[in-house]
Each structure stands twice: as C-alpha cells, then as structure tokens.
Design an enzyme around this catalytic site. Structure first.
Site, PDB file in Angstrom:
ATOM      1  N   LYS A  53       0.819 -21.236   9.042  1.00  0.00           N
ATOM      2  CA  LYS A  53       0.396 -22.335  10.189  1.00  0.00           C
ATOM      3  C   LYS A  53      -0.799 -21.757  10.735  1.00  0.00           C
ATOM      4  O   LYS A  53      -1.785 -22.388  10.940  1.00  0.00           O
ATOM      5  CB  LYS A  53       1.436 -22.161  11.273  1.00  0.00           C
ATOM      6  CG  LYS A  53       2.748 -23.171  11.274  1.00  0.00           C
ATOM      7  CD  LYS A  53       3.833 -22.836  12.233  1.00  0.00           C
ATOM      8  CE  LYS A  53       5.035 -23.543  11.578  1.00  0.00           C
ATOM      9  NZ  LYS A  53       6.324 -23.551  12.491  1.00  0.00           N
ATOM     10  N   GLN A  97       7.677 -20.471  17.588  1.00  0.00           N
ATOM     11  CA  GLN A  97       8.440 -20.391  16.496  1.00  0.00           C
ATOM     12  C   GLN A  97      10.111 -20.305  16.909  1.00  0.00           C
ATOM     13  O   GLN A  97      10.248 -19.333  17.556  1.00  0.00           O
ATOM     14  CB  GLN A  97       7.916 -19.382  15.509  1.00  0.00           C
ATOM     15  CG  GLN A  97       8.585 -19.196  14.385  1.00  0.00           C
ATOM     16  CD  GLN A  97       8.259 -20.434  13.307  1.00  0.00           C
ATOM     17  OE1 GLN A  97       7.156 -21.090  13.558  1.00  0.00           O
ATOM     18  NE2 GLN A  97       9.233 -20.960  12.733  1.00  0.00           N
ATOM     19  N   ASP A 120       4.990 -29.824  18.521  1.00  0.00           N
ATOM     20  CA  ASP A 120       6.405 -29.894  17.841  1.00  0.00           C
ATOM     21  C   ASP A 120       6.997 -30.972  18.109  1.00  0.00           C
ATOM     22  O   ASP A 120       7.949 -31.436  17.516  1.00  0.00           O
ATOM     23  CB  ASP A 120       7.079 -28.652  17.884  1.00  0.00           C
ATOM     24  CG  ASP A 120       7.195 -27.613  17.126  1.00  0.00           C
ATOM     25  OD1 ASP A 120       6.773 -27.921  15.645  1.00  0.00           O
ATOM     26  OD2 ASP A 120       7.601 -26.538  17.125  1.00  0.00           O
TER      27      ASP A 120
END
Ligand code: NAD
Length: 293
Positions: A53, A97, A120
């Site tokens: 990412k 994460q 997200d």
C-alpha cells in the site's frame, strides 16, 4: 468460454486516473494527498500488505506516512496516534491494518478515526452513509467488486444477486451496493441451507467466504457473472505454494464472466484505496462544490 474480467487492467486504469487527479490537486490547489498507514505488530501477511500500500501510494504521486508500532502497544497509545493523524493537515487518509493484536479493541480504534479520513470506509458514519445512500467513503474491496461488475453489466436493475459471506468488510457492503443498484439481493453465510440451489438462481454471484473451491461450476447459472473475492493460500499436490479463490475457476466456462484469482478483485482493492485517498483529500481541502466534481 466465460469472459475473464481483468482486475489488473481495470486497476491500472483506476490508478492512471488517480495520478491525473493527484497532479491536478498539487498543481491547482497546492494539496498533495497523504495516506497514513498504521501497523501494530509484525504479522508477515500484514507487513506485505502495508508495504504494498505504501509503495503504491508513493508511485501514484502521494505522500505515504508509515507508522510501525510494537505488538505490545497499548490501545491508549494507538488512540493517541489516531488523534494526532486526525488533526494533521498533511494526512488525508488513515488506514489501520487489521487484524490488531488481541489486547486492542479494534472497534474502538476504527471509531476514533475521523470519518472524513476513513479511507477503508469502516467507520460507523461511513457504514451508515453507505446503507442510506448518502455518500461517504465506500470500503475498497466492495467498491472494486462493483467496478468489476460494471465492466460487464450495463443495467443492474432487477437482476438476482447472491452474496456469499456476510462480513462487515466485504459481504455486507457489497450487498448494500448491489441493492443500491436495484438488484434483488440474497446474502448467504456458513449456516445458509441449500446454498447451491440459491446460487443457481443468481445472475450475479459475489463470493467472499475464504473457503477454497467452495463454489462449483454446477452451482453457476449459464451466463451468470461471478466475482471471486476469496484469497486462499494453499500448498498444491506438487508442494508448490499458491493462491486460489473460493470458486473452482476451471468449472466456470458456461458463466458469462468471471474474475480470476489472482488478478481479479485483489488489484482493485489497492486501486480503490488510492482513489478513496484522493477523494478524501479533495473533500477535506477544496470547497464543497469543487470537491464533489
Ligand atoms: P470473514 O471470515 O470475515 O467472513 C467470511 C464469511 O463467509 C462469513 O460470513 C461466513 O459465514 C461465510 N462463509 C464461510 N464459509 C462458508 C461456507 N462454506 N459457505 C457459506 N458461507 C461461508 O472473511 P472476509 O474478511 O469477508 O474475507 C472473505 C474472503 O475474501 C477471504 O478469503 C479473504 O482473504 C478475502 N478478501 C479478499 C480481499 C481482496 O482484496 N481481494 C479483501 C478482503 C477479503
């Protein structure tokens, strides 16, 4: 032969558009989008994901801020970092994460992220906006699934869609996005009875179960479109390691179109993360009417 839906190619198109938008933001508004990625602990799979990412973010012309915290980091310390990132004007997207270590309450952490920076799309405000069709940031993998479907379906209205899996990060948001497009949606899960029969009725099948080879060819209606979200690490009979999906791809010749694994949904997830970061940067930095364009 079913048409292969090429996620790698579509992701490249999305990233190319992101790069143009980033250049535009920098040139015309002096804003360089920034994504902060927080990793707690050293789970090897998470390491791979965050590194990927971060490098893609930089390649797209944006700032990447990596925060690696020790496995023993307390929930309070993590909340303090989120607070700091929330108020940092150079940070437009925050990604924590998952999974987090067991001693940290993941919901409490996700709730603390500024919804405007929640790239997200997991914050309850964004979940609520998605389910009421009122904008917000949409979770990356479900968004990628819909974009892949849109490459082969012009009109979703009235189609029968079956979603296998009801997780908050994939199954439920995919179902909402399909409902939003006027599909008739059935959401199924591990305790669903007669799953093959339910799937046989579907024009669209989105599979996010994490169960290798779950969906067999004889479950799929002729001409149906199949999106395989599953990522399952396996060791083959020859001892070779590999990744397979939840669908037995080789049995789907009669389908209308199918995503392969790898090369289907996976590349779209990161592309949509980059796209969400630009969207967040625009919304946070530009006047409302310009940001919406
Ligand atoms: P999860 O474990 O949170 O949820 C799995 C869901 O599938 C549950 O609702 C469960 O009831 C259902 N399920 C499991 N086995 C089933 C079965 N045999 N029959 C019917 N339903 C069944 O998983 P998740 O986080 O939603 O991820 C699902 C899969 O998608 C995993 O393989 C994951 O690695 C993959 N994934 C891929 C991406 C990507 O970028 N491509 C992103 C997220 C998740």
């Amino acid at each position: 032969m079913a048409r292969k839906i090429d996620g790698t190619a579509l992701a490249a198109e999305v990233v190319a558009k992101v790069k143009i938008d980033v250049e535009d933001l920098i040139r015309h508004y002096g804003v360089k989008p920034g994504l902060a990625v927080v990793l707690v602990g050293s789970d090897p799979a998470s390491e791979v994901y965050v590194n990927m990412k971060s490098s893609r973010t930089v390649k797209a012309g944006m700032n990447s801020f990596m925060h690696r915290l020790r496995e023993t980091t307390s929930g309070e310390d993590l909340l303090a970092l989120i607070d700091q990132l929330n108020s940092d004007p150079s940070v437009h997207g925050i990604l924590v994460q998952l999974p987090l270590p067991r001693h940290i309450d993941a919901n409490r952490i996700l709730d603390a992220i500024d919804p405007a920076k929640d790239v997200d799309g997991f914050h309850p405000v964004n979940v609520g906006r998605l389910s009421t069709g009122t904008g917000g940031l949409v979770p990356c993998t479900p968004l990628g699934c819909i974009m892949l479907l849109e490459t082969v379906i012009d009109d979703f209205r009235g189609l029968q869609a079956v979603v296998i899996g009801k997780s908050n990060i994939v199954g439920k948001p995919v179902a909402v996005l399909l409902l939003e497009r006027e599909c008739t949606v059935t959401v199924t899960h591990i305790l669903t009875r007669n799953l093959p029969e339910i799937v046989r009725d579907a024009d669209i099948v989105v599979v996010a179960a994490g169960s290798p080879g779950l969906v067999r060819g004889d479950w799929i209606k002729h001409g149906a479109v199949v999106i395989d979200v599953g990522i399952n690490r396996i060791v083959g009979a020859d001892g070779q390691r590999g990744i397979v999906g939840d669908v037995v791809y080789e049995e789907t010749d009669h389908a209308g179109a199918v995503t392969p694994v790898p090369g289907g949904v996976g590349p779209m997830t990161i592309a949509c993360l980059l796209s969400n970061t630009v969207k967040a940067a625009r919304a946070l930095s530009l006047p409302q009417e310009t940001a919406a364009k």
